[in-house]
Design a protein around this motif. Structure first.
Motif, PDB file in Angstrom:
ATOM      1  N   PRO A 211       0.838  -1.215   0.000  1.00 29.10           N
ATOM      2  CA  PRO A 211       0.000   0.000   0.000  1.00 29.10           C
ATOM      3  C   PRO A 211       0.870   1.261   0.000  1.00 29.10           C
ATOM      4  O   PRO A 211       0.959   1.992   0.985  1.00 29.10           O
ATOM      5  CB  PRO A 211      -0.785  -0.138   1.301  1.00 29.10           C
ATOM      6  CG  PRO A 211       0.133  -0.892   2.209  1.00 29.10           C
ATOM      7  CD  PRO A 211       0.901  -1.839   1.334  1.00 29.10           C
ATOM      8  N   ILE A 212       1.507   1.500  -1.155  1.00 34.50           N
ATOM      9  CA  ILE A 212       2.483   2.586  -1.243  1.00 34.50           C
ATOM     10  C   ILE A 212       2.189   3.421  -2.485  1.00 34.50           C
ATOM     11  O   ILE A 212       1.766   2.912  -3.510  1.00 34.50           O
ATOM     12  CB  ILE A 212       3.913   2.015  -1.346  1.00 34.50           C
ATOM     13  CG1 ILE A 212       4.294   1.316  -0.043  1.00 34.50           C
ATOM     14  CG2 ILE A 212       4.945   3.106  -1.656  1.00 34.50           C
ATOM     15  CD1 ILE A 212       5.469   0.404  -0.173  1.00 34.50           C
ATOM     16  N   GLY A 213       2.478   4.714  -2.371  1.00 37.02           N
ATOM     17  CA  GLY A 213       2.333   5.599  -3.510  1.00 37.02           C
ATOM     18  C   GLY A 213       1.940   6.981  -3.065  1.00 37.02           C
ATOM     19  O   GLY A 213       1.439   7.159  -1.965  1.00 37.02           O
ATOM     20  N   ARG A 214       2.187   7.937  -3.921  1.00 32.84           N
ATOM     21  CA  ARG A 214       1.776   9.294  -3.591  1.00 32.84           C
ATOM     22  C   ARG A 214       1.217   9.938  -4.847  1.00 32.84           C
ATOM     23  O   ARG A 214       1.592   9.607  -5.966  1.00 32.84           O
ATOM     24  CB  ARG A 214       2.954  10.112  -3.060  1.00 32.84           C
ATOM     25  CG  ARG A 214       4.052  10.368  -4.077  1.00 32.84           C
ATOM     26  CD  ARG A 214       5.169  11.166  -3.438  1.00 32.84           C
ATOM     27  NE  ARG A 214       6.286  11.278  -4.361  1.00 32.84           N
ATOM     28  CZ  ARG A 214       7.483  11.687  -4.010  1.00 32.84           C
ATOM     29  NH1 ARG A 214       7.726  12.025  -2.767  1.00 32.84           N
ATOM     30  NH2 ARG A 214       8.469  11.773  -4.873  1.00 32.84           N
ATOM     31  N   THR A 215       0.334  10.838  -4.651  1.00 33.82           N
ATOM     32  CA  THR A 215      -0.266  11.561  -5.761  1.00 33.82           C
ATOM     33  C   THR A 215       0.564  12.813  -6.023  1.00 33.82           C
ATOM     34  O   THR A 215       0.768  13.631  -5.146  1.00 33.82           O
ATOM     35  CB  THR A 215      -1.719  11.955  -5.449  1.00 33.82           C
ATOM     36  OG1 THR A 215      -2.445  10.778  -5.142  1.00 33.82           O
ATOM     37  CG2 THR A 215      -2.337  12.672  -6.625  1.00 33.82           C
ATOM     38  N   LEU A 216       1.030  12.917  -7.264  1.00 36.37           N
ATOM     39  CA  LEU A 216       1.831  14.094  -7.616  1.00 36.37           C
ATOM     40  C   LEU A 216       0.923  15.281  -7.892  1.00 36.37           C
ATOM     41  O   LEU A 216      -0.171  15.127  -8.437  1.00 36.37           O
ATOM     42  CB  LEU A 216       2.678  13.780  -8.860  1.00 36.37           C
ATOM     43  CG  LEU A 216       3.727  12.674  -8.681  1.00 36.37           C
ATOM     44  CD1 LEU A 216       4.363  12.353 -10.028  1.00 36.37           C
ATOM     45  CD2 LEU A 216       4.789  13.087  -7.681  1.00 36.37           C
ATOM     46  N   PRO A 217       1.362  16.483  -7.515  1.00 38.64           N
ATOM     47  CA  PRO A 217       0.529  17.653  -7.768  1.00 38.64           C
ATOM     48  C   PRO A 217       0.387  17.910  -9.253  1.00 38.64           C
ATOM     49  O   PRO A 217       1.210  17.512 -10.040  1.00 38.64           O
ATOM     50  CB  PRO A 217       1.315  18.782  -7.074  1.00 38.64           C
ATOM     51  CG  PRO A 217       2.721  18.284  -6.981  1.00 38.64           C
ATOM     52  CD  PRO A 217       2.643  16.803  -6.864  1.00 38.64           C
TER      53      PRO A 217
END
Length: 217
Positions: A211-217
């Motif tokens: 459960p990994i990840g980030r939303t880029l702007p």
């Protein structure tokens, strides 16, 4: 997602794992960029060999061995599904930059007590990075592993209770990886049914399930 293979110790198989993970994801149709952040440029050398052999390029390989990596990698991620970073050994500024760039840090270790001691430096840098990136995830990856050897079992047992934890998928000591490095190919291209190809596929699946990840702007 940005995945970085990092360890202060050289010779643990970062480049091999980075190339094969990038290849596994690219084979699924994902847009993958591999960043060669090692001044030795081994991933770039592999890419050049592949080009000389006339083999199709399934993912892009970019040389970016500088300490602005944490600013440049997220920009590259806008045009890719996955970014894989092949990190440097013992270049502190570049290592810190790679840590700040990543969503997930994978720390390859071999079944040896010496690798465990060497990874202590890596964990110090990881903890420093988490001051700025508390969400930064990390896992150990047991590489070049003889599954039935006592030392491999002992290493896995030691890391099982460690933070960061150990991935279930392990990668064996396979001759096909050396053949792949010399020929600009991937293990799955040399023998799709080989243990090496199956192990890399299992590694890719396990990482995808984290459960990994980030939303880029």
């Amino acid at each position: 997602m940005i995945v970085a293979f990092l360890n202060q110790k050289g010779g643990v198989g970062k480049t091999t794992l980075a190339l094969h993970l990038a290849g596994a994801w690219a084979a699924e149709g994902r847009r993958v960029i591999l960043i060669d952040a090692d001044p030795q440029g081994s991933a770039l050398d592999w890419s050049e060999r592949r080009s000389h052999e006339g083999l199709p390029r399934s993912f892009s390989t970019i040389g970016l061995a500088r300490d602005t990596l944490h600013r440049e990698a997220p920009e590259l991620a806008r045009d890719a599904d996955m970014i894989v970073i092949d990190g440097p050994p013992r270049v502190a500024g570049l290592m810190r930059s790679a840590l700040l760039a990543a969503d997930l840090v994978l720390i390859p270790v071999q079944p040896s007590p010496f690798d465990g001691w060497a990874s202590a430096e890596m964990l110090t840098l990881l903890n420093e990075a988490r001051i700025y990136r508390p969400e930064l995830a990390a896992r150990f990856v047991l590489n070049r592993c003889g599954a039935r050897t006592i030392i491999a079992r002992e290493t896995a047992e030691t890391l099982a209770d460690h933070d960061p934890p150990l991935l279930t998928a392990t990668i064996g000591q396979r001759v096909v990886f050396a053949d792949a490095a010399q020929s600009g190919r991937l293990a799955s291209e040399i023998d799709v049914d080989s243990p090496a190809a199956r192990e890399i596929a299992a590694l890719a699946v396990e990482i995808d399930r984290l459960p990994i990840g980030r939303t880029l702007p």
